[in-house]
Design an enzyme around this catalytic site. Structure first.
Site, PDB file in Angstrom:
ATOM      1  N   GLY B  11       0.835  -1.206   0.000  1.00 34.86           N
ATOM      2  CA  GLY B  11       0.000   0.000   0.000  1.00 34.86           C
ATOM      3  C   GLY B  11       0.865   1.250   0.000  1.00 34.86           C
ATOM      4  O   GLY B  11       2.050   1.202  -0.350  1.00 34.86           O
ATOM      5  N   PHE B  12       0.292   2.374   0.416  1.00 36.48           N
ATOM      6  CA  PHE B  12       1.055   3.623   0.424  1.00 36.48           C
ATOM      7  C   PHE B  12       2.290   3.523   1.307  1.00 36.48           C
ATOM      8  O   PHE B  12       3.350   4.034   0.972  1.00 36.48           O
ATOM      9  CB  PHE B  12       0.178   4.780   0.920  1.00 36.48           C
ATOM     10  CG  PHE B  12      -0.873   5.184  -0.059  1.00 36.48           C
ATOM     11  CD1 PHE B  12      -0.522   5.822  -1.236  1.00 36.48           C
ATOM     12  CD2 PHE B  12      -2.212   4.917   0.179  1.00 36.48           C
ATOM     13  CE1 PHE B  12      -1.490   6.201  -2.155  1.00 36.48           C
ATOM     14  CE2 PHE B  12      -3.181   5.290  -0.731  1.00 36.48           C
ATOM     15  CZ  PHE B  12      -2.825   5.929  -1.899  1.00 36.48           C
ATOM     16  N   GLY B  13       2.145   2.853   2.463  1.00 37.48           N
ATOM     17  CA  GLY B  13       3.268   2.742   3.390  1.00 37.48           C
ATOM     18  C   GLY B  13       4.399   1.909   2.819  1.00 37.48           C
ATOM     19  O   GLY B  13       5.517   2.396   2.608  1.00 37.48           O
ATOM     20  N   VAL B  78       1.209 -13.109   4.434  1.00 35.97           N
ATOM     21  CA  VAL B  78       1.983 -13.392   5.646  1.00 35.97           C
ATOM     22  C   VAL B  78       1.019 -13.758   6.766  1.00 35.97           C
ATOM     23  O   VAL B  78       0.065 -13.032   7.048  1.00 35.97           O
ATOM     24  CB  VAL B  78       2.844 -12.176   6.036  1.00 35.97           C
ATOM     25  CG1 VAL B  78       3.449 -12.383   7.418  1.00 35.97           C
ATOM     26  CG2 VAL B  78       3.946 -11.983   5.009  1.00 35.97           C
ATOM     27  N   GLU B 170     -19.141   9.536   0.949  1.00 40.87           N
ATOM     28  CA  GLU B 170     -18.864   9.489  -0.485  1.00 40.87           C
ATOM     29  C   GLU B 170     -19.747   8.454  -1.184  1.00 40.87           C
ATOM     30  O   GLU B 170     -20.252   8.691  -2.275  1.00 40.87           O
ATOM     31  CB  GLU B 170     -17.377   9.209  -0.718  1.00 40.87           C
ATOM     32  CG  GLU B 170     -16.558  10.478  -0.479  1.00 40.87           C
ATOM     33  CD  GLU B 170     -15.050  10.254  -0.322  1.00 40.87           C
ATOM     34  OE1 GLU B 170     -14.310  11.247  -0.369  1.00 40.87           O
ATOM     35  OE2 GLU B 170     -14.628   9.092  -0.149  1.00 40.87           O
ATOM     36  N   ALA B 315      -4.274   7.960   3.952  1.00 37.92           N
ATOM     37  CA  ALA B 315      -3.159   7.730   3.043  1.00 37.92           C
ATOM     38  C   ALA B 315      -1.936   8.618   3.327  1.00 37.92           C
ATOM     39  O   ALA B 315      -0.809   8.119   3.339  1.00 37.92           O
ATOM     40  CB  ALA B 315      -3.626   7.891   1.595  1.00 37.92           C
TER      41      ALA B 315
END
Lengths: 422, 422
Positions: B11-13, B78, B170, B315
């Site tokens: 992901g972003f991380g 994992v 949203e 994010a």
């Protein structure tokens, strides 16, 4: 009372009947389709091969016909035609009576009685199947990369495509192109460039409807992408592990089926003569023999050209038959007589990876780059809607420049995290 | 020997840790993710609402990191961290030893012990769930159109969104926009403009992290799209037929869940203090207390800002933590000391249909058209890849001009025609 016209199927055939009747306020049309979308089948293999997204080549039928006030669209599957009552019956047992009926349901995959093969060798007729094929192809490379066992890697990097018609050729060529160009730099443990791709054809040639020089060119183009063509090779068994071709065996994790189609079960309960594939032999005005108010068009029908040869099961035939039938119905409602259907043959084409195609029109043969441009222009032209044309063109241009495939997503079959309690 | 860094999660991380280490030939990175793609979560609701295709907001992780030679990407889940052996164990029981470990797995949906609700109220974390939501929402309109029973029609045209955070707002806004603008001309039997949409929030306000004037504006914008906001309303039961909110009952065919998340099960077997959501309370350098070579970042971690308040699960936090950690590891390998992580708060935003949004940055509040433009620019900027930026921009422009939604496809769950023999 307004005449009720029922159209079953929102493919090229059914949609063009509906459109040709747009300025007829004196009729009520109901279009039934079991899916909510019209699918541009000729580019479906590009969805399977991660080059395009499903929505790029599929449009909601009700959006296409939104402005046409004499039509209502329903998502429902027709199970039966009641000839006595002059009505169609859906899977929810709803009955829709008609004055005129147009059957345009297309064809289904056929495994020639080996339905157990479907599990191991998906065919390519629907978005669902295209997504499944994409998942299998991309997962095979992921699993090869993960494995340390060379035998398993080899199996994962072996792809068998069964059926040497245009769909099989396009699929095999696309796997070749993906492995040789798109994936080359993305893996560390395997070399995607050594992927084995085998195109298996039971008959003596691939692309049998094309002339010999173009077939040769197609084989050559496939070979340049790492595809080996096996002709006169009849598959006798498919399992999760391997494909048996006569006495030979190939261990392959991914097998794709492009070997045969047959008419839908709906035809079985209709009267009249059928061909080997179960398609109904229709009259020159495309009506069901004995039932002048029921028509069968597109792949579902067996219609003849002026030389009494059956018309091929391709989009242009369905499209022209749809337009013809719309005009016929309009004329008939004005009391005018019927004229027989005439197919205007515009030729045929197949594409083999980037910048390669074969096309044939009235004896004019093209191959290579020029044929590929012709293929591209024709497909963009017939694609539905400005939005989709732009999206597809942009993605083709992008792939052309970068060799990337923009839709390389492995999407699982299960959306839940928790199993449902039933 | 090269230092082995394992990153779990693309992901972003995780992705930003990997990228920040691109010029370090002295390390070997392995990035493990159970999916093959990086997903731009902030736009996932647009996939669910048929505005974008999955491939527009998802990119293969190995394609993103293709040019970075010190990294290999593996698709694997994992299951466990073996602290003794200093290795991660995958679901296929493969073991990957590490010198440094970065856990960046994000969060999962939480039904607060009511896991049986998932079946009736899908959440929105993955492409699979987005596709399922799209299928349910579009099918509900199709079934309402087919039905002649007003009660059934009403149930089909009722949508309940549970959870008043940005995702719930949203989603509800997008259903409102679709029913009021996109679908209006496409149906004959029902009026999509009379679709009931209810946004249910257990707490006293929607968008609790925004200031009061912006929350008011958001409610107003939602109401203009036909969404009714129910605050202080705790859901007590969800079935296939209805939603129970305290003493009240609403019959709704489509229920969406945006009410809660929790840390993945992986956290349960890790030492250290956890917060209410199961997130690990990390040290100022984002390491696991007592294990300076193991880091937890993004939504999976509970990190603090300089005022000792927990950082939000968004994010920008994950992205900044990823970049920070990449720099930290590079510095550490050169023998330099660690500095604590500092979050640079750029504010927050949420969008409510076309031309409406709310944004807040260091006390600067925007709403309406200007906020929407800010939202648009920020989201395009952070989207991965030139190709996807162009595709998304074009589709937004198209929707803006026509109110159409280009991905209105109902795609089935089953690809087979014949049931497999097991």
């Amino acid at each position: 009372m307004n005449k009720r016209i029922i159209i079953v199927g929102g493919g090229f055939g059914g949609l063009n009947v509906a459109k040709a009747l747009r300025n007829c306020p004196e009729i009520d049309i109901t279009l039934l389709d079991r899916r909510n979308h019209h699918l541009f089948q000729p580019l479906l293999y590009q969805v399977a091969m991660a080059a395009l997204s499903p929505a790029d080549i599929a449009v909601p039928i009700r959006a296409i016909l939104s402005g046409q006030r004499n039509i209502s669209v329903l998502q429902a599957e027709v199970k039966q035609v009641d000839l006595q009552q002059q009505a169609v019956i859906t899977d929810t047992d709803d009955s829709y009576p008609f004055d005129y009926l147009v059957l345009a349901c297309g064809v289904e995959d056929s495994y020639f009685g080996h339905e157990e093969w479907e599990e191991y060798a998906p065919a390519l007729k629907s978005i669902e199947q295209a997504t499944e094929i994409r998942r299998r192809v991309l997962t095979a490379f992921e699993q090869a990369e993960q494995s340390k066992d060379p035998d398993r890697q080899k199996k994962m990097q072996t792809f068998v495509v069964i059926g040497g018609g245009p769909t099989g050729v396009e699929l095999a060529g696309a796997i070749g192109e993906m492995s040789r160009y798109t994936l080359t730099r993305d893996f560390r443990n395997i070399d995607p460039g050594l992927t084995r791709i085998i195109l298996v054809e039971a008959g003596p040639t691939i692309l049998p409807s094309f002339s010999k020089p173009l077939r040769r060119q197609a084989v050559h183009d496939l070979e340049r992408l790492g595809v080996q063509v096996w002709i006169n090779s009849r598959v006798s068994r498919i399992t999760a592990e391997e494909v048996e071709v006569g006495e030979e065996r190939i261990r392959a994790a991914t097998v794709l089926w492009a070997a045969g189609v047959r008419a839908p079960a709906l035809n079985d309960n209709l009267p009249g003569e059928k061909d080997r594939m179960g398609r109904i032999k229709v009259e020159p005005d495309l009506s069901l023999p004995g039932y002048p108010n029921i028509f069968v068009i597109g792949d579902q029908a067996h219609a003849l050209d002026p030389q009494d040869r059956p018309l091929p099961g391709i989009a242009p035939v369905a499209l022209q038959q749809g337009r013809y039938l719309g005009r016929l119905l309009r004329a008939e409602l004005q009391g005018k007589p019927r004229k027989p259907f005439r197919y205007w043959d515009k030729g045929q084409m197949a594409t083999i990876g980037k910048s390669r195609a074969v096309t044939e029109t009235h004896g004019l043969r093209l191959s290579g780059m020029l044929a590929w441009w012709a293929w591209l222009v024709v497909h963009i032209y017939y694609l539905s809607g400005f939005r989709n044309r732009i999206l597809v063109l942009f993605q083709w241009a992008w792939s052309y420049l970068t060799y990337a495939r923009g839709a390389r997503l492995i999407i699982g079959k299960e959306w839940r995290r928790f199993s449902p309690k039933r």
